[in-house]
Design a protein around this motif. Structure first.
Motif, short mmCIF file in Angstrom:
data_model
loop_
_atom_site.label_atom_id
_atom_site.label_comp_id
_atom_site.label_asym_id
_atom_site.label_seq_id
_atom_site.Cartn_x
_atom_site.Cartn_y
_atom_site.Cartn_z
N HIS A 79 4.87 -3.95 -11.94
CA HIS A 79 3.72 -3.07 -12.17
C HIS A 79 4.20 -1.68 -12.60
O HIS A 79 3.68 -1.11 -13.56
N ASN A 82 6.62 -7.86 -7.64
CA ASN A 82 5.32 -7.58 -8.28
C ASN A 82 5.12 -6.09 -8.48
O ASN A 82 4.67 -5.65 -9.54
N GLN A 99 -3.12 -10.05 -3.28
CA GLN A 99 -3.66 -11.32 -3.77
C GLN A 99 -2.69 -11.99 -4.73
O GLN A 99 -2.41 -13.19 -4.63
N ASP A 100 -2.16 -11.21 -5.64
CA ASP A 100 -1.21 -11.73 -6.61
C ASP A 100 0.04 -12.26 -5.92
O ASP A 100 0.59 -13.31 -6.30
N GLU A 132 -7.12 -0.19 -3.79
CA GLU A 132 -7.58 -1.27 -4.68
C GLU A 132 -6.41 -1.96 -5.36
O GLU A 132 -6.36 -3.19 -5.45
N ASP A 133 -5.46 -1.16 -5.85
CA ASP A 133 -4.27 -1.74 -6.48
C ASP A 133 -3.46 -2.56 -5.48
O ASP A 133 -2.95 -3.62 -5.80
N GLU A 149 -4.61 -4.08 -2.77
CA GLU A 149 -5.33 -5.33 -2.46
C GLU A 149 -5.11 -6.36 -3.57
O GLU A 149 -4.89 -7.54 -3.30
N GLU A 150 -5.17 -5.90 -4.80
CA GLU A 150 -4.94 -6.79 -5.94
C GLU A 150 -3.51 -7.33 -5.94
O GLU A 150 -3.27 -8.50 -6.18
N MET A 151 -2.56 -6.46 -5.61
CA MET A 151 -1.15 -6.85 -5.57
C MET A 151 -0.90 -7.87 -4.44
O MET A 151 -0.11 -8.80 -4.61
N ASN A 162 0.83 -1.21 0.00
CA ASN A 162 0.00 0.00 0.00
C ASN A 162 0.86 1.26 0.00
O ASN A 162 0.54 2.23 -0.68
#
Length: 186
Positions: free
Chosen positions: A83, A79, A49-50, A42-43, A45-47, A35
């Protein structure tokens, strides 16, 4: 309570539900790191999960040379860098842009800042650092990793980590000064 090594062994033997224990233990730490780098919930949270998906898929490659949390942060770090390399524009909160355009002194009191104000000011300043600089500062100050652990995460030498931290701190101080924050305020 099972040790991490026991959990990993069980997961590798097919007891995949044990991975949830590792996720529960480290999700907040990984999220906080990501974060700060992404500056977008949102990005981030997605990161996260990934990161956990990649960790699960490559769990057999974990050798235990570093701690499991350092290994996870390293995956998250890579990651995030991937990105940023894709040149996805970083999302900045509209509030922080508005505050800065209104004048840095208008949004920052001249006396001492409380803890929440300090966090907001530092977050706005961190966004202005390059991803590798932001990462070094975040790993050292927010994740409280040792210099050697930062080397493990970033694949940099110890001297390069020290130089990066030094330059990042100096740049962060300059950014804070531009924002009208005096060192005594923080």
């Amino acid at each position: 309570m099972k040790t991490e090594t026991e959990l990993i062994d069980r997961i590798l033997k097919g007891e995949w539900r044990n991975f949830a224990i590792l996720v529960d233990k480290y999700e907040a730490k990984v999220f906080n790191y990501v974060n700060y780098l992404m500056n977008n919930r949102e990005d981030a949270e997605e990161m996260v999960q990934d990161t956990f998906i990649k960790a699960y898929r490559s769990l057999s490659q974990f050798r235990g040379e570093a701690s499991f949390s350092t290994w996870l942060i390293r995956i998250a770090h890579r990651n995030c860098l991937t990105h940023f390399r894709k040149k996805v524009p970083m999302k900045v909160s509209l509030d922080s842009v508005t505050d800065e355009k209104a004048g840095s002194n208008a949004s920052l009191p001249s006396k001492h800042l409380d803890v929440n104000d300090r966090q907001q000011v530092l977050s706005r300043a961190l966004v202005k650092l390059k991803p590798d600089e932001r990462s070094a500062v975040t790993l050292f100050y927010y994740q409280e990793l040792s210099l050697q652990e930062i080397c493990d995460v970033t694949d940099l030498t110890l001297s390069n980590v020290k130089i990066l931290l030094h330059r990042s701190r100096k740049k962060l101080l300059d950014i804070l000064k531009e924002m009208g924050v005096k060192q005594s305020t923080l």
